[in-house]
Design a protein around this motif. Structure first.
Motif, PDB file in Angstrom:
ATOM      1  N   LEU A   1      -7.506  38.086 -76.619  1.00  8.41           N
ATOM      2  CA  LEU A   1      -6.184  38.662 -76.393  1.00  8.41           C
ATOM      3  C   LEU A   1      -6.244  40.147 -76.714  1.00  8.41           C
ATOM      4  CD1 LEU A   1      -3.942  35.921 -78.047  1.00  8.41           C
ATOM      5  CD2 LEU A   1      -4.200  36.370 -75.602  1.00  8.41           C
ATOM      6  N   ARG A   2      -5.583  40.909 -75.868  1.00  6.78           N
ATOM      7  CA  ARG A   2      -5.542  42.373 -76.035  1.00  6.78           C
ATOM      8  C   ARG A   2      -4.181  42.762 -76.577  1.00  6.78           C
ATOM      9  NH1 ARG A   2      -4.941  47.228 -72.108  1.00  6.78           N
ATOM     10  NH2 ARG A   2      -3.835  45.754 -70.789  1.00  6.78           N
ATOM     11  N   PHE A   3      -4.189  43.546 -77.616  1.00 12.04           N
ATOM     12  CA  PHE A   3      -3.004  44.035 -78.296  1.00 12.04           C
ATOM     13  C   PHE A   3      -2.845  45.485 -77.851  1.00 12.04           C
ATOM     14  CE2 PHE A   3      -0.726  45.180 -82.245  1.00 12.04           C
ATOM     15  CZ  PHE A   3      -0.048  44.013 -82.542  1.00 12.04           C
ATOM     16  N   TYR A   4      -1.826  45.782 -77.022  1.00 13.57           N
ATOM     17  CA  TYR A   4      -1.732  47.152 -76.506  1.00 13.57           C
ATOM     18  C   TYR A   4      -0.288  47.621 -76.401  1.00 13.57           C
ATOM     19  CZ  TYR A   4      -0.315  45.707 -71.748  1.00 13.57           C
ATOM     20  OH  TYR A   4       0.363  45.208 -70.661  1.00 13.57           O
ATOM     21  N   SER A   5      -0.145  48.937 -76.222  1.00  9.73           N
ATOM     22  CA  SER A   5       1.167  49.548 -76.017  1.00  9.73           C
ATOM     23  C   SER A   5       1.062  50.518 -74.839  1.00  9.73           C
ATOM     24  CB  SER A   5       1.634  50.281 -77.271  1.00  9.73           C
ATOM     25  OG  SER A   5       0.760  51.356 -77.571  1.00  9.73           O
ATOM     26  N   LEU A   6       2.220  50.978 -74.396  1.00  7.77           N
ATOM     27  CA  LEU A   6       2.273  51.968 -73.322  1.00  7.77           C
ATOM     28  C   LEU A   6       2.719  53.296 -73.903  1.00  7.77           C
ATOM     29  CD1 LEU A   6       4.018  49.901 -70.505  1.00  7.77           C
ATOM     30  CD2 LEU A   6       1.612  50.527 -70.643  1.00  7.77           C
ATOM     31  N   SER A   7       2.047  54.359 -73.500  1.00  4.90           N
ATOM     32  CA  SER A   7       2.419  55.703 -73.904  1.00  4.90           C
ATOM     33  C   SER A   7       2.307  56.585 -72.670  1.00  4.90           C
ATOM     34  CB  SER A   7       1.497  56.201 -75.015  1.00  4.90           C
ATOM     35  OG  SER A   7       1.820  57.523 -75.362  1.00  4.90           O
ATOM     36  N   GLU A   8       3.439  57.104 -72.237  1.00 10.86           N
ATOM     37  CA  GLU A   8       3.472  57.926 -71.031  1.00 10.86           C
ATOM     38  C   GLU A   8       2.784  57.209 -69.868  1.00 10.86           C
ATOM     39  OE1 GLU A   8       1.918  61.800 -71.978  1.00 10.86           O
ATOM     40  OE2 GLU A   8       3.229  61.995 -73.712  1.00 10.86           O
ATOM     41  N   ASP A   9       3.151  55.952 -69.654  1.00  5.08           N
ATOM     42  CA  ASP A   9       2.619  55.106 -68.578  1.00  5.08           C
ATOM     43  C   ASP A   9       1.116  54.852 -68.671  1.00  5.08           C
ATOM     44  OD1 ASP A   9       5.138  54.769 -67.463  1.00  5.08           O
ATOM     45  OD2 ASP A   9       4.939  56.560 -66.223  1.00  5.08           O
ATOM     46  N   LYS A  10       0.543  55.084 -69.838  1.00  9.07           N
ATOM     47  CA  LYS A  10      -0.874  54.820 -70.055  1.00  9.07           C
ATOM     48  C   LYS A  10      -0.989  53.682 -71.057  1.00  9.07           C
ATOM     49  CE  LYS A  10      -5.056  56.994 -71.801  1.00  9.07           C
ATOM     50  NZ  LYS A  10      -5.606  58.161 -72.489  1.00  9.07           N
ATOM     51  N   GLU A  11      -1.830  52.698 -70.744  1.00  8.86           N
ATOM     52  CA  GLU A  11      -2.050  51.590 -71.661  1.00  8.86           C
ATOM     53  C   GLU A  11      -3.035  52.018 -72.749  1.00  8.86           C
ATOM     54  OE1 GLU A  11      -3.365  48.145 -69.498  1.00  8.86           O
ATOM     55  OE2 GLU A  11      -1.456  47.937 -68.465  1.00  8.86           O
ATOM     56  N   ILE A  12      -2.649  51.771 -74.002  1.00  5.99           N
ATOM     57  CA  ILE A  12      -3.517  52.076 -75.130  1.00  5.99           C
ATOM     58  C   ILE A  12      -3.837  50.759 -75.827  1.00  5.99           C
ATOM     59  CG2 ILE A  12      -3.742  53.291 -77.329  1.00  5.99           C
ATOM     60  CD1 ILE A  12      -1.681  55.309 -76.173  1.00  5.99           C
ATOM     61  N   THR A  13      -5.087  50.357 -75.751  1.00  9.56           N
ATOM     62  CA  THR A  13      -5.532  49.130 -76.401  1.00  9.56           C
ATOM     63  C   THR A  13      -5.761  49.425 -77.873  1.00  9.56           C
ATOM     64  OG1 THR A  13      -6.568  48.341 -74.369  1.00  9.56           O
ATOM     65  CG2 THR A  13      -7.316  47.332 -76.428  1.00  9.56           C
ATOM     66  N   HIS A  14      -4.989  48.741 -78.723  1.00 11.60           N
ATOM     67  CA  HIS A  14      -5.107  48.964 -80.161  1.00 11.60           C
ATOM     68  C   HIS A  14      -6.154  48.054 -80.782  1.00 11.60           C
ATOM     69  CE1 HIS A  14      -1.712  51.669 -80.149  1.00 11.60           C
ATOM     70  NE2 HIS A  14      -1.129  50.821 -79.321  1.00 11.60           N
ATOM     71  N   TRP A  15      -6.255  46.829 -80.262  1.00  7.76           N
ATOM     72  CA  TRP A  15      -7.301  45.940 -80.746  1.00  7.76           C
ATOM     73  C   TRP A  15      -7.463  44.790 -79.783  1.00  7.76           C
ATOM     74  CZ3 TRP A  15     -10.427  47.889 -84.090  1.00  7.76           C
ATOM     75  CH2 TRP A  15     -11.446  47.104 -84.619  1.00  7.76           C
ATOM     76  N   ILE A  16      -8.615  44.173 -79.849  1.00 10.88           N
ATOM     77  CA  ILE A  16      -8.916  42.982 -79.059  1.00 10.88           C
ATOM     78  C   ILE A  16      -9.264  41.886 -80.051  1.00 10.88           C
ATOM     79  CG2 ILE A  16     -10.483  41.947 -77.384  1.00 10.88           C
ATOM     80  CD1 ILE A  16     -10.742  44.886 -76.236  1.00 10.88           C
TER      81      ILE A  16
END
Length: 189
Positions: A55-70
């Motif tokens: 599972l990928r734990f991510y957020s969006l910042s300025e329409d860019k996906e930032i993966t915080h952890w897997i």
């Protein structure tokens, strides 16, 4: 012992006499590749333990996906603020591949705490372990070079490099995909 029993026993230090009482509140689920366990701005109503997959734990910042952890096998995952504080989720939790989990819902969690009063003691110990792991990740991101972060991840979870798209790993390590490719080439030389 099945995977859930082993997790409860080893990760939570839960005594064997309590395992069956706790296990009955968890349901086994399969999350199809690209489906979500939790979406940002929605309510995250379950805590899950991964039995297989990622599972990928991510957020969006300025329409860019930032993966915080897997997270992979034997990891526990939820949006903490959403689950425990009834806030909208801040994170997206998405299956990178077909992933099996054991989940407990908010309702089940409340019933578990009522039926097993000792649960709070084990929960607190586990939360301390999670906070320590989080501190280690933050420390790695702020104090290690890109090469050191790559080496740390490679030594702790080599399999991730065979299962996960490199752009997610690069994002998680705080570097571009090109930088990751360069570091991997240099390390394999």
């Amino acid at each position: 012992m099945n995977l859930l029993s082993t997790f409860l026993f080893e990760s939570l230090n839960l005594p064997e006499r309590l395992i069956s009482k706790v296990e009955k509140y968890f349901i086994e689920e399969q999350i199809t590749k690209n489906d979500y366990l939790c979406k940002s701005s929605k309510q995250c109503n379950r805590i899950s333990i991964i039995s297989s997959g990622y599972l990928r734990f991510y957020s969006l910042s300025e329409d860019k996906e930032i993966t915080h952890w897997i997270f992979g096998k034997n990891h526990l995952i939820t949006d903490v603020g959403s689950f425990f504080l009834d806030q909208p989720a801040k994170w997206n939790i998405q299956a990178i591949c077909s992933t099996n989990v054991y989940s407990i819902t908010s309702e089940g969690y409340t019933k578990l705490k009522d039926e097993v009063p000792e649960w709070t003691t084990y929960e607190n110990l586990f939360l301390v372990k999670l906070m320590s792991a989080l501190e280690n990740r933050i420390y790695a991101l702020i104090s290690m070079s890109t090469e050191q972060r790559y080496k740390y991840l490679f030594e702790s979870d080599r399999e991730i490099f065979n299962q996960i798209p490199l752009q997610y790993i690069a994002s998680m390590l705080g570097m571009s995909a090109e930088t990751l490719s360069r570091i991997r080439s240099k390390s394999n030389s």
